[in-house]
Motif scaffolding. Sequence first.
Motif, mmCIF file in Angstrom:
data_model
loop_
_atom_site.group_PDB
_atom_site.id
_atom_site.type_symbol
_atom_site.label_atom_id
_atom_site.label_comp_id
_atom_site.label_asym_id
_atom_site.label_seq_id
_atom_site.Cartn_x
_atom_site.Cartn_y
_atom_site.Cartn_z
ATOM 1 N N GLY A 1 0.658 -1.004 -0.186
ATOM 2 C CA GLY A 1 0.094 0.001 0.143
ATOM 3 C C GLY A 1 0.812 1.221 -0.124
ATOM 4 O O GLY A 1 2.077 1.320 0.130
ATOM 5 N N GLY A 2 0.257 2.278 -0.036
ATOM 6 C CA GLY A 2 0.914 3.735 -0.260
ATOM 7 C C GLY A 2 1.399 4.136 1.157
ATOM 8 O O GLY A 2 1.348 3.293 2.370
ATOM 9 N N GLU A 3 2.043 5.459 1.279
ATOM 10 C CA GLU A 3 2.562 5.934 2.564
ATOM 11 C C GLU A 3 1.267 5.859 3.590
ATOM 12 O O GLU A 3 0.395 6.509 3.030
ATOM 13 N N GLY A 4 1.386 5.743 4.697
ATOM 14 C CA GLY A 4 0.450 6.124 5.862
ATOM 15 C C GLY A 4 -0.716 5.169 5.854
ATOM 16 O O GLY A 4 -1.818 5.357 6.214
ATOM 17 N N ALA A 5 -0.616 3.929 5.079
ATOM 18 C CA ALA A 5 -1.723 3.115 5.077
ATOM 19 C C ALA A 5 -1.963 2.116 6.105
ATOM 20 O O ALA A 5 -3.117 1.655 6.366
ATOM 21 N N PRO B 1 -6.624 9.533 0.280
ATOM 22 C CA PRO B 1 -5.207 10.488 0.164
ATOM 23 C C PRO B 1 -5.454 11.288 1.352
ATOM 24 O O PRO B 1 -4.419 11.549 2.264
ATOM 25 N N GLU B 2 -6.694 11.682 1.965
ATOM 26 C CA GLU B 2 -6.708 12.502 3.174
ATOM 27 C C GLU B 2 -6.227 11.583 4.313
ATOM 28 O O GLU B 2 -5.466 12.296 5.152
ATOM 29 N N THR B 3 -6.483 10.429 4.592
ATOM 30 C CA THR B 3 -6.016 9.536 5.743
ATOM 31 C C THR B 3 -4.431 9.426 5.375
ATOM 32 O O THR B 3 -3.864 9.545 6.548
ATOM 33 N N ALA B 4 -4.047 8.989 4.312
ATOM 34 C CA ALA B 4 -2.687 8.964 4.214
ATOM 35 C C ALA B 4 -2.065 10.211 4.633
ATOM 36 O O ALA B 4 -0.923 10.117 5.361
ATOM 37 N N GLU B 5 -2.405 11.410 4.142
ATOM 38 C CA GLU B 5 -1.795 12.842 4.714
ATOM 39 C C GLU B 5 -1.615 12.840 6.353
ATOM 40 O O GLU B 5 -0.989 13.155 6.723
ATOM 41 N N ALA B 6 -2.932 12.617 6.734
ATOM 42 C CA ALA B 6 -3.116 12.932 8.253
ATOM 43 C C ALA B 6 -2.095 11.961 8.994
ATOM 44 O O ALA B 6 -1.429 12.278 9.796
ATOM 45 N N ARG B 7 -2.080 10.629 8.407
ATOM 46 C CA ARG B 7 -1.155 9.671 9.274
ATOM 47 C C ARG B 7 0.468 9.975 9.051
ATOM 48 O O ARG B 7 1.225 9.868 9.830
ATOM 49 N N THR B 8 0.601 10.297 7.717
ATOM 50 C CA THR B 8 2.005 10.633 7.435
ATOM 51 C C THR B 8 2.664 11.833 8.188
ATOM 52 O O THR B 8 3.866 11.907 8.439
ATOM 53 N N ARG C 1 7.901 12.500 -2.369
ATOM 54 C CA ARG C 1 7.895 13.035 -3.682
ATOM 55 C C ARG C 1 6.470 13.548 -3.777
ATOM 56 O O ARG C 1 5.377 13.515 -3.026
ATOM 57 N N GLU C 2 6.101 14.042 -4.932
ATOM 58 C CA GLU C 2 4.987 14.751 -5.255
ATOM 59 C C GLU C 2 3.656 13.958 -5.182
ATOM 60 O O GLU C 2 3.743 12.652 -5.516
ATOM 61 N N ALA C 3 2.546 14.578 -4.900
ATOM 62 C CA ALA C 3 1.214 13.738 -4.774
ATOM 63 C C ALA C 3 0.856 12.942 -6.108
ATOM 64 O O ALA C 3 0.175 12.019 -6.087
ATOM 65 N N ALA C 4 1.275 13.599 -7.341
ATOM 66 C CA ALA C 4 0.849 12.747 -8.681
ATOM 67 C C ALA C 4 1.695 11.659 -8.492
ATOM 68 O O ALA C 4 1.343 10.451 -9.122
ATOM 69 N N ARG D 1 -0.031 7.872 -8.829
ATOM 70 C CA ARG D 1 0.248 6.627 -9.811
ATOM 71 C C ARG D 1 0.634 5.335 -9.145
ATOM 72 O O ARG D 1 0.374 4.288 -9.471
ATOM 73 N N VAL D 2 1.284 5.607 -7.698
ATOM 74 C CA VAL D 2 1.540 4.399 -7.062
ATOM 75 C C VAL D 2 0.276 3.505 -6.549
ATOM 76 O O VAL D 2 0.211 2.437 -6.847
ATOM 77 N N ALA D 3 -0.545 4.491 -6.069
ATOM 78 C CA ALA D 3 -2.063 3.758 -5.792
ATOM 79 C C ALA D 3 -2.448 3.304 -6.994
ATOM 80 O O ALA D 3 -3.271 2.037 -6.835
ATOM 81 N N ALA D 4 -2.615 3.842 -7.931
ATOM 82 C CA ALA D 4 -3.370 3.304 -9.213
ATOM 83 C C ALA D 4 -2.686 1.968 -9.598
ATOM 84 O O ALA D 4 -3.402 1.136 -10.131
ATOM 85 N N ALA D 5 -1.359 1.981 -9.662
ATOM 86 C CA ALA D 5 -0.673 0.674 -10.099
ATOM 87 C C ALA D 5 -1.141 -0.583 -9.081
ATOM 88 O O ALA D 5 -1.353 -1.556 -9.588
ATOM 89 N N PHE D 6 -1.140 -0.300 -7.763
ATOM 90 C CA PHE D 6 -1.316 -1.256 -6.728
ATOM 91 C C PHE D 6 -2.787 -1.731 -7.172
ATOM 92 O O PHE D 6 -2.923 -2.836 -7.074
ATOM 93 N N ALA D 7 -3.691 -0.776 -7.160
ATOM 94 C CA ALA D 7 -5.240 -1.297 -7.460
ATOM 95 C C ALA D 7 -5.332 -1.938 -8.918
ATOM 96 O O ALA D 7 -6.073 -3.095 -8.953
ATOM 97 N N ARG D 8 -4.449 -1.764 -9.962
ATOM 98 C CA ARG D 8 -4.351 -2.439 -11.078
ATOM 99 C C ARG D 8 -3.897 -4.046 -10.869
ATOM 100 O O ARG D 8 -4.454 -4.959 -11.073
ATOM 101 N N PHE D 9 -2.706 -4.155 -10.110
ATOM 102 C CA PHE D 9 -2.363 -5.470 -9.761
ATOM 103 C C PHE D 9 -3.200 -6.300 -9.148
ATOM 104 O O PHE D 9 -3.307 -7.375 -9.345
#
Length: 216
Positions: free
Chosen positions: A16-20, A145-152, A166-169, A173-181
């Motif tokens: 998962g992404g940062e702060g998951a 993204p709001e939960t991730a931001e609050a936790r990180t 790194r930037e939000a974009a 892309r990380v989150a979209a790639a995970f969802a695709r996998f």
Amino acid sequence: MKVSANNPGKFIAFEGGEGAGKSTQARLLAAALEARGIACTVTREPGGTAGAEAIRALLLGTEGEGWNPRAEALLFAAARSDHVERLIRPALESGRWVICDRFVDSSRAYQGGAGGLSDADILALHRIGSAGLLPDLTLLVEVSPETAEARTSARDIDGADRIGGREAAYHARVAAAFARFAEEEPTRFARIDGNGAAEAVHASVLDALKPLLGAA
Ligand code: TYD
């Protein structure tokens, strides 16, 4: 691609992404499995062995000019190779369950989907480095993204590491790639809603583990 299906222990990865909340969930899962009499090894990437932790410092430290995307992918693959050979495979072979905070799908999402390398190249590095070992189950913990931001922002009071910052974009892309996998490999992946309280998320994790526990 070789999976760990022949090992007596099971291999479970959290992704998962940062702060998951992956590390919290890894600890809660290990405690629940130990309570059922299953010996667990909890580990993380990049890291988990002395060599891989040294590579982690190279990758995530904010000093120096950093790495190009290909060098970054090679370093993650090298750290993973050491981790698999020295810690993960021996643990699985001895019958322990391994719970890993991030594994190769992080390289596919960060260096691949977000960083621009092809999935085939990431998987080729993984075949060379780690004989293509894949988890028996990959738990993808997804948060808004709001939960991730609050936790990180609560966690990274000294500033984010080189990749987390790194930037939000990039992180989108990380989150979209995970969802695709997860969509592409519905039997290896379970998607977990990580937005709730830790105990509620843990209950979903245990639910996703039922098929593996039935066989244990
Ligand atoms: P970490 O502090 O463990 O992040 P988190 O707590 O969010 O899991 O730092 C690991 C960072 O390294 C994170 O930003 C994700 C990144 N990463 C990759 O880019 N590729 C990889 O293969 C792995 C394992 C991690």
